[in-house]
Design a protein around this motif. Structure first.
Motif, PDB file in Angstrom:
ATOM      1  N   ALA A 164       0.909  -1.086  -0.139  1.00 25.65           N
ATOM      2  CA  ALA A 164       0.073   0.119  -0.152  1.00 25.65           C
ATOM      3  C   ALA A 164       0.741   1.099   0.171  1.00 25.65           C
ATOM      4  O   ALA A 164       0.296   2.077  -0.200  1.00 25.65           O
ATOM      5  CB  ALA A 164      -0.969  -0.024   1.086  1.00 25.65           C
ATOM      6  N   MET A 165       2.212   0.971   0.295  1.00 20.94           N
ATOM      7  CA  MET A 165       2.987   2.110   0.266  1.00 20.94           C
ATOM      8  C   MET A 165       2.617   3.552   0.910  1.00 20.94           C
ATOM      9  O   MET A 165       2.754   4.642   0.647  1.00 20.94           O
ATOM     10  CB  MET A 165       3.641   2.551  -1.113  1.00 20.94           C
ATOM     11  CG  MET A 165       4.069   1.408  -1.896  1.00 20.94           C
ATOM     12  SD  MET A 165       4.559   1.723  -3.610  1.00 20.94           S
ATOM     13  CE  MET A 165       6.028   2.927  -3.308  1.00 20.94           C
ATOM     14  N   GLY A 166       2.125   3.322   2.003  1.00 23.23           N
ATOM     15  CA  GLY A 166       1.743   4.583   2.965  1.00 23.23           C
ATOM     16  C   GLY A 166       0.228   4.692   2.963  1.00 23.23           C
ATOM     17  O   GLY A 166      -0.465   5.565   3.834  1.00 23.23           O
ATOM     18  N   SER A 167      -0.499   4.237   1.739  1.00 20.31           N
ATOM     19  CA  SER A 167      -1.909   4.626   1.759  1.00 20.31           C
ATOM     20  C   SER A 167      -2.645   4.207   3.062  1.00 20.31           C
ATOM     21  O   SER A 167      -3.757   4.463   3.463  1.00 20.31           O
ATOM     22  CB  SER A 167      -2.464   3.980   0.293  1.00 20.31           C
ATOM     23  OG  SER A 167      -1.948   4.727  -0.606  1.00 20.31           O
ATOM     24  N   LEU A 168      -2.299   3.208   3.370  1.00 20.14           N
ATOM     25  CA  LEU A 168      -2.845   2.279   4.576  1.00 20.14           C
ATOM     26  C   LEU A 168      -2.917   3.116   5.794  1.00 20.14           C
ATOM     27  O   LEU A 168      -3.944   2.890   6.559  1.00 20.14           O
ATOM     28  CB  LEU A 168      -2.208   0.880   4.851  1.00 20.14           C
ATOM     29  CG  LEU A 168      -2.956  -0.160   5.922  1.00 20.14           C
ATOM     30  CD1 LEU A 168      -4.145  -0.430   5.037  1.00 20.14           C
ATOM     31  CD2 LEU A 168      -2.018  -1.486   6.047  1.00 20.14           C
ATOM     32  N   PHE A 169      -1.963   4.073   5.960  1.00 15.74           N
ATOM     33  CA  PHE A 169      -2.044   5.027   7.009  1.00 15.74           C
ATOM     34  C   PHE A 169      -2.890   5.857   6.955  1.00 15.74           C
ATOM     35  O   PHE A 169      -3.298   6.715   8.080  1.00 15.74           O
ATOM     36  CB  PHE A 169      -0.761   5.547   7.276  1.00 15.74           C
ATOM     37  CG  PHE A 169       0.555   4.541   7.389  1.00 15.74           C
ATOM     38  CD1 PHE A 169       0.313   3.512   8.132  1.00 15.74           C
ATOM     39  CD2 PHE A 169       1.565   4.856   6.634  1.00 15.74           C
ATOM     40  CE1 PHE A 169       1.433   2.502   8.373  1.00 15.74           C
ATOM     41  CE2 PHE A 169       2.675   3.928   6.860  1.00 15.74           C
ATOM     42  CZ  PHE A 169       2.618   2.892   7.552  1.00 15.74           C
ATOM     43  N   ARG A 170      -3.700   6.147   5.902  1.00 17.79           N
ATOM     44  CA  ARG A 170      -4.581   7.314   5.600  1.00 17.79           C
ATOM     45  C   ARG A 170      -5.806   7.016   4.997  1.00 17.79           C
ATOM     46  O   ARG A 170      -6.830   7.637   5.509  1.00 17.79           O
ATOM     47  CB  ARG A 170      -3.752   8.255   4.403  1.00 17.79           C
ATOM     48  CG  ARG A 170      -2.467   9.128   4.814  1.00 17.79           C
ATOM     49  CD  ARG A 170      -2.107   9.945   3.739  1.00 17.79           C
ATOM     50  NE  ARG A 170      -1.405   9.138   2.472  1.00 17.79           N
ATOM     51  CZ  ARG A 170      -0.531   8.534   2.199  1.00 17.79           C
ATOM     52  NH1 ARG A 170       0.579   8.975   3.234  1.00 17.79           N
ATOM     53  NH2 ARG A 170      -0.050   7.786   1.065  1.00 17.79           N
ATOM     54  N   LEU A 171      -5.996   6.108   4.292  1.00 12.45           N
ATOM     55  CA  LEU A 171      -7.290   5.473   3.570  1.00 12.45           C
ATOM     56  C   LEU A 171      -8.082   4.504   4.957  1.00 12.45           C
ATOM     57  O   LEU A 171      -7.535   3.870   5.416  1.00 12.45           O
ATOM     58  CB  LEU A 171      -7.026   4.835   2.586  1.00 12.45           C
ATOM     59  CG  LEU A 171      -8.310   4.551   1.741  1.00 12.45           C
ATOM     60  CD1 LEU A 171      -8.705   5.714   0.744  1.00 12.45           C
ATOM     61  CD2 LEU A 171      -8.153   3.169   0.854  1.00 12.45           C
ATOM     62  N   PRO A 172      -9.553   5.116   5.014  1.00 13.07           N
ATOM     63  CA  PRO A 172     -10.172   4.027   5.866  1.00 13.07           C
ATOM     64  C   PRO A 172     -10.165   2.745   5.341  1.00 13.07           C
ATOM     65  O   PRO A 172     -10.644   2.497   4.028  1.00 13.07           O
ATOM     66  CB  PRO A 172     -11.603   4.858   5.801  1.00 13.07           C
ATOM     67  CG  PRO A 172     -11.304   6.178   5.546  1.00 13.07           C
ATOM     68  CD  PRO A 172     -10.039   6.333   4.502  1.00 13.07           C
ATOM     69  N   VAL A 173      -9.945   1.983   6.147  1.00 15.74           N
ATOM     70  CA  VAL A 173      -9.890   0.228   5.939  1.00 15.74           C
ATOM     71  C   VAL A 173     -10.687  -0.251   7.043  1.00 15.74           C
ATOM     72  O   VAL A 173      -9.966  -0.479   8.153  1.00 15.74           O
ATOM     73  CB  VAL A 173      -8.485  -0.300   5.553  1.00 15.74           C
ATOM     74  CG1 VAL A 173      -8.486  -1.803   5.527  1.00 15.74           C
ATOM     75  CG2 VAL A 173      -7.713   0.461   4.202  1.00 15.74           C
TER      76      VAL A 173
END
Length: 263
Positions: A164-173
């Motif tokens: 995810a290259m950082g997106s997992l820290f910002r995008l609601p999952v």
């Protein structure tokens, strides 16, 4: 910059914990913690305001300008820093080249109400960490509202975190059972589609604004419940003899079409 002076060895409890978090889903879920490694990922986590429990770093990291800046930024946030021997860092890492730093962080407890207005993807028992990482990264890049992980691979598997290259820290999952996810999304005004071969709709015929699309298991496809609850089945037209597309690719096409419709 404050850190523990004596370097930690391979048997230190924090090294052992990081190793377990990298390898065991049950350890991550029991502790409410997850594993990351590499300078870029730690930078992304700090920039996103993620709660970082601690960092293990190699002595030479502090000698490199980018590494020294990373450690200063972490220290300013109050993150505990621990120098580790090369053997300890290798033991704590999930890859053979951890780039001088391994981190442990606390994932955010996302809920359905945290999802944005863009297309939501419901990942129905996806098994491949690479696919999930690709989906999360693509959703953020193309303005998706977030993802709901309904069974299957752990979204905080280290391979997902790296992919995810950082997106997992910002995008609601959001982690939620399929039935509760579909009911909750519909109650919040979203149409529900299933992506599968043989559907009556192409992506550009479906209304993907304020919608959720179920992406099924790589081998078995969407579950019977998803088919039963869906407002329609969406299929990606293909002109070649290929039977199906990779789940990550199919998801990307759906999100791109939703972005096009929104524009």
């Amino acid at each position: 910059m404050s850190s523990h002076e004596a370097p930690l060895g391979p048997k230190h409890r924090l090294v052992q914990q990081a190793r377990l978090l990298a390898r065991e889903r049950r350890e991550r879920e029991a502790a409410g913690l997850a594993h990351m490694e590499g300078v870029r990922l730690v930078e992304e986590a700090l920039a996103a305001g993620v709660e970082v429990a601690y960092l293990l770093y190699s002595p030479d990291l502090a000698e490199r300008p980018r590494g020294a800046e990373l450690l200063r930024a972490a220290s300013a946030r109050g993150v505990p820093l621990y120098r580790a021997t090369p053997e300890a860092l290798e033991r704590a890492a999930d890859t053979q080249t951890p780039q001088g730093v391994v981190g442990v962080f606390r994932p955010r407890p996302w809920a359905l109400d945290d999802l944005g207005p863009g297309l939501v993807l419901v990942l129905d028992n996806l098994q491949d960490p690479g696919n999930l990482g690709t989906v999360v990264r693509t959703l953020e890049a193309l303005g998706g509202g977030g993802a709901v992980v309904a069974g299957g691979v752990d979204p905080y598997n280290p391979k997902v975190v790296r992919g995810a290259m950082g997106s997992l820290f910002r995008l609601p999952v959001v982690k939620l059972g399929l039935d509760a996810a579909l009911r909750g999304l519909r109650a919040r005004g979203r149409r529900i589609y299933v992506a599968d071969a043989g559907g009556a709709l192409s992506p550009w015929e479906a209304t993907l604004t304020r919608a959720a699309v179920v992406i099924g298991n790589e081998g078995a496809g969407p579950s019977p419940l998803a088919r039963q609850e869906a407002d329609g089945v969406v299929s990606i037209p293909m002109v070649g003899p290929t039977e199906s597309l990779n789940a990550g690719v199919a998801a990307a096409l759906m999100v791109y079409e939703a972005l096009r419709q929104q524009a």
